[in-house]
Design a protein around this motif. Structure first.
Motif, PDB file in Angstrom:
ATOM      1  N   PRO A  41       0.392  -9.402 -27.413  1.00  0.00           N
ATOM      2  CA  PRO A  41       0.706 -11.105 -27.567  1.00  0.00           C
ATOM      3  C   PRO A  41       1.798 -11.255 -28.773  1.00  0.00           C
ATOM      4  O   PRO A  41       1.871 -10.421 -29.630  1.00  0.00           O
ATOM      5  N   ALA A  85      -1.374 -17.030 -26.497  1.00  0.00           N
ATOM      6  CA  ALA A  85      -0.874 -15.513 -26.282  1.00  0.00           C
ATOM      7  C   ALA A  85      -2.120 -14.625 -26.689  1.00  0.00           C
ATOM      8  O   ALA A  85      -2.531 -13.688 -26.127  1.00  0.00           O
ATOM      9  N   GLN A  86      -2.717 -14.904 -28.143  1.00  0.00           N
ATOM     10  CA  GLN A  86      -3.785 -14.194 -28.336  1.00  0.00           C
ATOM     11  C   GLN A  86      -5.061 -14.440 -27.612  1.00  0.00           C
ATOM     12  O   GLN A  86      -5.978 -13.303 -27.182  1.00  0.00           O
ATOM     13  N   ASP A 100       4.742 -18.783 -26.589  1.00  0.00           N
ATOM     14  CA  ASP A 100       3.599 -17.933 -26.378  1.00  0.00           C
ATOM     15  C   ASP A 100       4.261 -16.970 -25.392  1.00  0.00           C
ATOM     16  O   ASP A 100       4.454 -17.363 -24.405  1.00  0.00           O
ATOM     17  N   GLU A 149       6.660 -15.438 -20.347  1.00  0.00           N
ATOM     18  CA  GLU A 149       6.640 -16.709 -21.407  1.00  0.00           C
ATOM     19  C   GLU A 149       5.859 -17.787 -20.851  1.00  0.00           C
ATOM     20  O   GLU A 149       5.884 -18.220 -19.806  1.00  0.00           O
ATOM     21  N   ALA A 156       3.980 -14.609 -30.692  1.00  0.00           N
ATOM     22  CA  ALA A 156       3.945 -16.052 -30.792  1.00  0.00           C
ATOM     23  C   ALA A 156       5.189 -16.524 -31.595  1.00  0.00           C
ATOM     24  O   ALA A 156       5.866 -15.804 -32.063  1.00  0.00           O
ATOM     25  N   ALA A 196       1.227 -23.832 -31.377  1.00  0.00           N
ATOM     26  CA  ALA A 196       0.944 -22.527 -32.026  1.00  0.00           C
ATOM     27  C   ALA A 196      -0.899 -22.787 -32.176  1.00  0.00           C
ATOM     28  O   ALA A 196      -1.342 -21.648 -32.144  1.00  0.00           O
TER      29      ALA A 196
END
Length: 462
Positions: A419, A401-402, A430, A383, A421, A396
């Motif tokens: 990934p 994560a992406q 993320d 995380e 979110a 966001a």
């Protein structure tokens, strides 16, 4: 690449894979990517396992398709028997279905279907169970699930899920029959000075409070992931959590439904994740590790309490689909489970999973943007946080994560991770998941951690 395919992002199609073998995916432009995610925690034997391919071909030479309400095939009977026996007979039946609409033709056995459809079937089964009791409990129409949960993308399963971002645009057309309580998420939700036992008791009290708010006699079931997946990030339940939550359900006569679509069939080190929790659910869904991606298949396992009610009532489950119990999918699943047993892969999951967790903690646990390292078996997550001390998540809009996922796919790193979110509050927060094949070696684990570490340092360089 064909412009006709509706990819997840219309403007940026994903890499094209020309072939795969073992842990590797080979792209059209010559890259060799280590698949540390098994797709979406699916390809648990890696790619191109010859024993599974042979089983599929053998089934095609026998029977490619029958309509399960009319006919059965040995492969369907074999995977059903395997699943019921794997629970020690505590989950006694399997009702076989898959995608596709069809008229309802009753048949009571075990359900094999893909993950989302397994949840759909579990909701219907839970509701029908109460209508079959004597006397019927027709007032039971409510479900309780958890925030930051995910149970699938059809309208029914999405309505049960508690992930705000995934629900958002569909909210006006989702069922209002489900309400949500807190997940078991000690990293963010345990209070200072609170013991694990006190935290578990608090979560059980919250569930009890929701039963009372709704009216205990109106609730069909509590639905939870045995071990949370992508929308929370591989969070193992604390000791006693599932026992405490099931005790609340038992007190009010509601069913206990465990979603093991992602965490089941060996991913956490036992065939069923609930084996490590000291509980047996009334209904259980599995999918990804059942067929290892060689065919779309999953399963709803039905406990004896539910089977008995149906057997003493209508004798039928009011649910059917065109491809339920597809012979080729069942044959693939039988072969996959045979490989897992013959090769001792559950033990390998436990051994290599412990090593993976240790290395991730050693190499990345102290990183300023890694707030938590957690997992079990070969099911781990990192995380990411903006501030390690306060646990402030990245917003966001930054798509952290992406970014980690896409960076990993670059030739320099060549590793695929999952990934996720919205873990912090349903929108922000993320994670990446690492979920390699059950047959990974110690050397594979070291390679995974080395590449993930490089990716994390690259993304958070600034």
């Amino acid at each position: 690449m064909s412009p006709s395919v509706l990819h997840p992002k219309l403007s940026s199609p994903p890499p094209s894979i020309t072939h795969s073998a073992g842990n590797y995916l080979y792209t059209h432009d010559g890259r060799k990517i280590f698949d540390a995610s098994c797709g979406a925690a699916v390809a648990c034997l890696g790619h191109n396992e010859p024993r599974v391919k042979q089983a599929i071909l053998a089934q095609l030479d026998k029977t490619a398709y029958v309509y399960s309400p009319f006919f059965t095939v040995p492969a369907a009977e074999e995977i059903a028997s395997f699943l019921t026996e794997s629970t020690g007979g505590q989950m006694g039946r399997v009702f076989i279905v898959s995608s596709g609409a069809s008229p309802r033709i009753p048949r009571l056995t075990l359900t094999v279907l893909h993950g989302t459809e397994a949840i759909e079937a579990s909701l219907k089964m839970a509701r029908q169970y109460f209508t079959e009791l004597q006397p019927p409990q027709m007032q039971r129409t409510r479900f309780i699930a958890r925030r930051q949960s995910y149970h699938g993308n059809t309208l029914g399963s999405l309505g049960v899920g508690g992930h705000k971002a995934r629900r958002a645009i569909f909210e006006p057309i989702l069922s209002t029959s489900t309400s949500h309580v807190a997940p078991c998420y000690p990293y963010r939700d345990m209070k200072d000075g609170e013991t694990e036992e006190e935290y578990v008791n608090r979560l059980a009290e919250e569930l009890e409070g929701e039963f009372q708010r709704l009216g205990p006699s109106t609730v069909c079931a509590f639905v939870a992931e045995t071990m949370a997946g992508t929308t929370l990030g591989c969070v193992p339940a604390l000791p006693g959590y599932h026992k405490a939550m099931k005790a609340v359900c038992d007190r009010h006569g509601a069913l206990y439904v465990l979603d093991e679509v992602m965490s089941g069939m060996g991913r956490t080190g036992t065939l069923h994740a609930w084996e490590q929790e000291g509980v047996v659910p009334d209904l259980q869904t599995v999918a990804k590790g059942l067929g290892a991606g060689y065919a779309p298949i999953g399963a709803l396992l039905v406990g004896d309490r539910v089977v008995e009610a149906l057997a003493n009532g209508s004798g039928a489950f009011m649910h059917s689909q065109t491809y339920q119990g597809h012979p080729v999918a069942c044959a693939a699943a039988v072969a996959v489970q045979r490989v897992i047993q013959e090769d001792g892969l559950l033990e390998n999951v436990r051994v290599q999973g412990e090593y993976l967790g240790r290395l991730l903690n050693e190499r990345l646990g102290g990183h300023r943007n890694v707030g938590d390292v957690r997992g079990r078996g070969l099911f781990w997550a990192l995380e990411f946080v903006k501030d390690k001390a306060t646990k402030e998540p990245f917003p966001a809009e930054e798509g952290v994560a992406q970014k980690v996922h896409l960076t990993g796919l670059q030739e320099e790193y060549s590793i695929s991770v999952i990934p996720g979110a919205g873990v912090a509050d349903g929108k922000n927060g993320d994670i990446i998941q690492i979920a390699p094949a059950y047959n990974v070696s110690r050397e594979d684990i070291e390679l995974i951690v080395e590449r993930v570490e490089s990716v994390v340092h690259a993304v958070f360089r600034a």
